[in-house]
Design a protein around this motif. Structure first.
Motif, PDB file in Angstrom:
ATOM      1  N   TYR A 107       0.857  -1.187   0.000  1.00  0.00           N
ATOM      2  CA  TYR A 107       0.000   0.000   0.000  1.00  0.00           C
ATOM      3  C   TYR A 107       0.891   1.234   0.000  1.00  0.00           C
ATOM      4  O   TYR A 107       2.019   1.198   0.485  1.00  0.00           O
ATOM      5  CB  TYR A 107      -0.895   0.033   1.243  1.00  0.00           C
ATOM      6  N   ARG A 108       0.359   2.327  -0.508  1.00  0.00           N
ATOM      7  CA  ARG A 108       1.097   3.586  -0.460  1.00  0.00           C
ATOM      8  C   ARG A 108       0.687   4.419   0.752  1.00  0.00           C
ATOM      9  O   ARG A 108       1.504   5.087   1.365  1.00  0.00           O
ATOM     10  CB  ARG A 108       0.873   4.389  -1.744  1.00  0.00           C
ATOM     11  N   ASN A 109      -0.580   4.343   1.103  1.00  0.00           N
ATOM     12  CA  ASN A 109      -1.104   5.171   2.183  1.00  0.00           C
ATOM     13  C   ASN A 109      -1.335   4.328   3.436  1.00  0.00           C
ATOM     14  O   ASN A 109      -2.048   3.322   3.380  1.00  0.00           O
ATOM     15  CB  ASN A 109      -2.422   5.819   1.732  1.00  0.00           C
ATOM     16  N   PRO A 110      -0.737   4.701   4.580  1.00  0.00           N
ATOM     17  CA  PRO A 110      -0.930   3.924   5.808  1.00  0.00           C
ATOM     18  C   PRO A 110      -2.393   3.812   6.213  1.00  0.00           C
ATOM     19  O   PRO A 110      -2.825   2.785   6.739  1.00  0.00           O
ATOM     20  CB  PRO A 110      -0.129   4.702   6.857  1.00  0.00           C
ATOM     21  N   GLY A 111      -3.162   4.878   5.962  1.00  0.00           N
ATOM     22  CA  GLY A 111      -4.577   4.853   6.309  1.00  0.00           C
ATOM     23  C   GLY A 111      -5.332   3.782   5.540  1.00  0.00           C
ATOM     24  O   GLY A 111      -6.215   3.103   6.093  1.00  0.00           O
ATOM     25  N   ASP A 112      -4.989   3.620   4.267  1.00  0.00           N
ATOM     26  CA  ASP A 112      -5.630   2.583   3.457  1.00  0.00           C
ATOM     27  C   ASP A 112      -5.289   1.192   3.979  1.00  0.00           C
ATOM     28  O   ASP A 112      -6.143   0.296   4.008  1.00  0.00           O
ATOM     29  CB  ASP A 112      -5.194   2.708   1.995  1.00  0.00           C
ATOM     30  N   LEU A 113      -4.038   1.019   4.379  1.00  0.00           N
ATOM     31  CA  LEU A 113      -3.603  -0.273   4.919  1.00  0.00           C
ATOM     32  C   LEU A 113      -4.410  -0.638   6.161  1.00  0.00           C
ATOM     33  O   LEU A 113      -4.925  -1.758   6.288  1.00  0.00           O
ATOM     34  CB  LEU A 113      -2.108  -0.219   5.249  1.00  0.00           C
ATOM     35  N   VAL A 114      -4.552   0.312   7.072  1.00  0.00           N
ATOM     36  CA  VAL A 114      -5.288   0.065   8.313  1.00  0.00           C
ATOM     37  C   VAL A 114      -6.765  -0.195   8.016  1.00  0.00           C
ATOM     38  O   VAL A 114      -7.381  -1.110   8.587  1.00  0.00           O
ATOM     39  CB  VAL A 114      -5.122   1.256   9.280  1.00  0.00           C
ATOM     40  N   THR A 115      -7.331   0.589   7.116  1.00  0.00           N
ATOM     41  CA  THR A 115      -8.746   0.417   6.757  1.00  0.00           C
ATOM     42  C   THR A 115      -9.008  -0.966   6.170  1.00  0.00           C
ATOM     43  O   THR A 115      -9.992  -1.637   6.525  1.00  0.00           O
ATOM     44  CB  THR A 115      -9.177   1.499   5.750  1.00  0.00           C
ATOM     45  N   GLN A 116      -8.118  -1.399   5.277  1.00  0.00           N
ATOM     46  CA  GLN A 116      -8.282  -2.706   4.643  1.00  0.00           C
ATOM     47  C   GLN A 116      -8.093  -3.846   5.644  1.00  0.00           C
ATOM     48  O   GLN A 116      -8.745  -4.886   5.548  1.00  0.00           O
ATOM     49  CB  GLN A 116      -7.285  -2.854   3.489  1.00  0.00           C
TER      50      GLN A 116
END
Length: 324
Positions: free
Chosen positions: A188-197
């Motif tokens: 992932y590029r964005n940490p927020g996306d990683l956590v959300t997923q």
């Protein structure tokens, strides 16, 4: 030219040179006499950013000048680190980040514009504690559940990370090697996306900081990657106690400057950095982030970088991670 005129000219030149030398010396003594920029090669949501901002604030107070943070993330941190290398070596552009940009990324990228020898390492401030985590919606209640599933269906368990060679990637692959399983790496590029997923159950496991887990109730910690248990998660086992010690890949962070930065400037920076790490504000931020303050002076920090470079030169090929 008459001899008297000639000697007069020499005296004028000598006085001018002396004046310039005095001006230069005073300019160096006055460091810093303008804003200092610290480039953090990670996103604003990363723990290194919060630490860097606190460090910058404290160093600014100690040196009587503003220290500001600029985020230049991307390409595993190499974009920001390269920006520091390209900057003028005058102490007004510095970098603050983890050692992976010097020890891991050069092994994984076919084109690199810098190496560790291009920098002066000012001081190490901290080491990061990390935690293997799954989402609360996950069918995995423990690390052993996840490992057993990975053994039954190789390559189906997804490992989320912040990209090739990031800490979650290296830690996850080290664990997989130790447990003799195979994960499916999802960058992932964005940490927020990683956590959300992760919370949504779209990826199975990743590596996070204690504060990220504390701020997101839909995340379940399954193993702590540290030498001792965390007071905030007393019931979460240590990875080593579960029989998987290879996943304990060290992550440390520090301040660095371009090579050839003047020695007097480096001396002031090193003194201020050491004092800033001992400040109550830095201690408080470290505690809030679940980060361990671990100051190291310039020689020790430099040697830590060199040791990590040697270690990664062995580990990366062993894990089978290929350059891109």
């Amino acid at each position: 030219m008459h001899s008297s005129s000639y000697f007069l000219l020499l005296r004028v030149i000598a006085v001018a040179c002396l004046g310039w030398a005095v001006f230069t010396a005073r300019a160096q003594d006055a460091y810093p006499n303008k804003v200092v920029t610290i480039i953090v090669p990670q996103s604003p949501s990363a723990p290194a950013d919060a630490l860097g901002r606190t460090l910058a604030d404290q160093m600014g107070k100690l040196l009587g000048q503003s220290f500001v943070i600029t985020n230049r993330d991307g390409a595993g941190g190499t974009i920001g680190v390269d920006a520091v290398k390209q900057a003028k070596a005058d102490g007004y552009t510095l970098g603050y980040g983890t050692q992976s940009a010097f020890s891991i990324q050069p092994l994984l990228r076919k084109t690199m514009r810098y190496q560790a020898g291009d920098f002066e390492f000012v001081c190490q401030t901290s080491t990061f504690v990390t935690i293997l985590a799954v989402g609360t919606k996950s069918r995995f209640r423990s690390l052993q559940d996840l490992i057993e599933a990975a053994r039954k269906a190789p390559g189906t368990i997804t490992l989320g990370s912040m990209g090739l060679g990031s800490a979650p990637h290296i830690i996850g692959e080290s664990l997989a090697k130790d447990a003799r399983v195979k994960f499916n790496h999802v960058p992932y590029r964005n940490p927020g996306d990683l956590v959300t997923q992760l919370m949504a159950g779209d990826i199975d496991v990743t590596v996070l900081s204690p504060v990220t887990i504390a701020n997101n109730k839909d995340i379940r910690p399954v193993a702590v990657l540290a030498g001792s248990k965390l007071a905030t998660y007393p019931d979460v086992p240590l990875l080593r106690d579960l029989g998987y010690s290879r996943g304990e890949v060290p992550i440390f962070v520090g301040l660095y400057a371009p090579k050839a930065t003047p020695a007097p400037t480096l001396a002031r920076l090193r003194q201020a950095c050491a004092s800033a790490v001992e400040s109550e504000a830095f201690k408080r931020m470290s505690d809030n982030l679940g980060v361990q303050r671990q100051y190291a002076d310039a020689p020790t920090y430099t040697e830590n970088i060199r040791q990590d470079i040697r270690a990664m030169k062995e580990l990366i090929p062993e894990l089978g991670i290929k350059p891109e």
